[in-house]
Design an enzyme around this catalytic site. Structure first.
Site, mmCIF file in Angstrom:
data_model
loop_
_atom_site.group_PDB
_atom_site.id
_atom_site.type_symbol
_atom_site.label_atom_id
_atom_site.label_comp_id
_atom_site.label_asym_id
_atom_site.label_seq_id
_atom_site.Cartn_x
_atom_site.Cartn_y
_atom_site.Cartn_z
ATOM 1 C CD GLU A 181 -0.288 3.140 3.486
ATOM 2 O OE1 GLU A 181 -0.065 2.157 4.203
ATOM 3 O OE2 GLU A 181 0.531 4.065 3.302
ATOM 4 C CE LYS A 206 -2.145 -1.179 3.811
ATOM 5 N NZ LYS A 206 -1.728 -2.585 3.963
ATOM 6 C CB THR A 207 3.545 2.412 2.279
ATOM 7 O OG1 THR A 207 2.753 2.289 3.466
ATOM 8 C CG2 THR A 207 4.444 3.636 2.396
#
Length: 470
Positions: free
Chosen positions: A168, A124-125
């Protein structure tokens, strides 16, 4: 915690007080609220460097929780780590103030913009960072809120003048279901956070609901190489003819298909074939097949937002990595030291495969800290198998975070599952042990979501001392 009956707007919030304001997620909300001109205050248990930054931006910040701190607040914002009994939370409830989860406040900021939310068990990051860097590089001035500092952006949250809002979306507590994205990304779906969901099936069902948040004509970008993400895409298509799906991956099912991957040190390249059949060279300054996949997802978003292939590719080539995502710490005595936030077996495996590419003919040595007792209990065998990709493994005790110990659940469970019995649990001498194992040309990695990152500096110092003693 209570929620409002309908999704609030920024104008509905009034004066906002944030609990745990020093955390990376809550501080991101605070930065964006301040940029919107909202009156912001907040409290954290510790006096962290980020608090001075927030004060400089105009926030009133306290260290140590006290009911009096919420006396002027109209809305309270909290993260999942704030528990019942917190004096400021209890005072807000007593006064009948709206109490919003961090994600709900972020969703309020997202209203009126093109929401791009990145979800997945892993990636995600990095993926959201790639998207933000790519869009900024192309001049689109996105708003973004990301779960780690991004050196290329200078921050993890910024209010941009463009229409896109990149966020995110954290699945760990189910809060990713509070967003209303126009573009939703699913990098992968695996069993994790079972302390919240209970079963793997419940995790998959939550991602199905996340994809279903898309409006008519919305876009889902999903990794076709991952069984869970592919399942979410198929489920959405079965009952939502009004949304679009773009799949990416190395396999035949992908409309954005990667091939001819090549890795050399910290660089990665691949051929990216789009739905029209055109082929492009994707070039990155971060290692690993997993990052090529993340970049393919970001490319899909860039094209959806109007970027030319060249602009999207150039923006991705400008991405230099996110904090604690295969982050280079330094070199001493011929040994390179990296740090990675990986805290799930799949993430550990991806980090160590990338480390193998970087090490070349050298060896890979790992200092690993398991994160959470429940995760260690559920995945000890899988952690051991992933760590077996390293040449030597030192283990720290489990980082508890929000959890109480579970009898019998220790780092020894992971050590017992590492092949060839080359894992050692030795907290007192862990840094010295990993340094002793490393030779010129080798790579050392500190891995985990806890405070293992703090070992990077002493490891480098011990390597320098060793070199000076020769």
């Amino acid at each position: 915690m209570s929620t409002t009956a309908q999704q609030p707007t920024v104008n509905d919030l009034g004066r906002v007080h944030l609990l745990g304001i020093g955390g990376v997620g809550v501080s991101a909300v605070a930065r964006l609220l301040l940029a919107e001109g909202v009156s912001v205050s907040g409290t954290d248990a510790k006096d962290l460097p980020v608090l001075d930054q927030l004060r400089a931006a105009g926030a009133t910040v306290y260290v140590g929780f006290d009911a009096d701190h919420v006396r002027d607040a109209d809305t309270l914002v909290v993260s999942s780590v704030i528990q019942a009994g917190n004096p400021e939370l209890e005072e807000a409830k007593r006064r009948g103030l709206p109490v919003l989860h961090r994600s709900q406040a972020l969703a309020a900021l997202m209203r009126g913009r093109v929401g791009v939310t990145v979800a997945g068990t892993h990636g995600k990051t990095t993926t959201s960072s790639m998207i933000a860097v790519m869009l900024r590089h192309a001049g689109l001035e996105p708003t973004f809120a990301i779960g780690a500092p991004i050196p290329d952006l200078g921050t993890n949250a910024e209010l941009g003048q463009g229409s896109a809002f990149v966020a995110e979306a954290d699945e760990s507590d189910g809060s990713f279901l509070n967003y209303t994205p126009s573009i939703a990304i699913v990098t992968n779906v695996e069993a994790d956070h079972l302390d919240h969901y209970g079963t793997a099936q419940a995790v998959h069902q939550a991602f199905d609901r996340y994809a279903d948040l898309l409006p008519a004509t919305g876009l889902l970008v999903a990794c076709s190489d991952d069984e869970g993400a592919a399942g979410t895409a198929s489920t959405l298509e079965q009952h939502r003819a009004d949304v679009r799906v773009v799949r990416y991956g190395f396999g035949d099912a992908a409309q954005l298909r990667l091939s001819a991957a090549d890795h050399s040190g910290l660089t990665s390249t691949a051929t990216l074939r789009d739905a029209e059949g055109s082929e492009h060279l994707l070039s990155l300054h971060v290692p690993g097949d997993h990052n090529l996949l993340n970049a393919a997802a970001a490319y899909a978003v860039g094209r959806e937002l109007g970027l030319t292939p060249r602009a999207a590719l150039d923006g991705l080539a400008a991405f230099g990595g996110a904090a604690r995502r295969f982050e280079f710490g330094g070199t001493a005595d011929g040994v390179r030291v990296y740090d990675d936030y990986a805290h799930h077996p799949t993430e550990v495996r991806a980090a160590l495969r990338a480390a193998r590419d970087v090490a070349g003919q050298g060896k890979v040595h790992v200092l690993f800290q398991p994160h959470l007792f429940t995760r260690t209990r559920d995945f000890a065998q899988e952690f051991g198998e992933a760590l077996s990709l390293a040449d030597s493994v030192q283990l720290l005790p489990i980082y508890p975070a929000r959890e109480e110990p579970i009898p019998g659940v220790t780092s020894e469970l992971v050590a017992a599952s590492v092949s060839a019995n080359h894992a050692v649990v030795a907290p007192a001498g862990a840094a010295a042990a990993v340094v002793a194992a490393a030779k010129e040309g080798d790579v050392i990695m500190t891995i985990g979501a806890g405070d293992v990152t703090a070992f990077g500096a002493p490891i480098l110092e011990q390597l320098r001392t060793r070199a000076a003693a020769r």
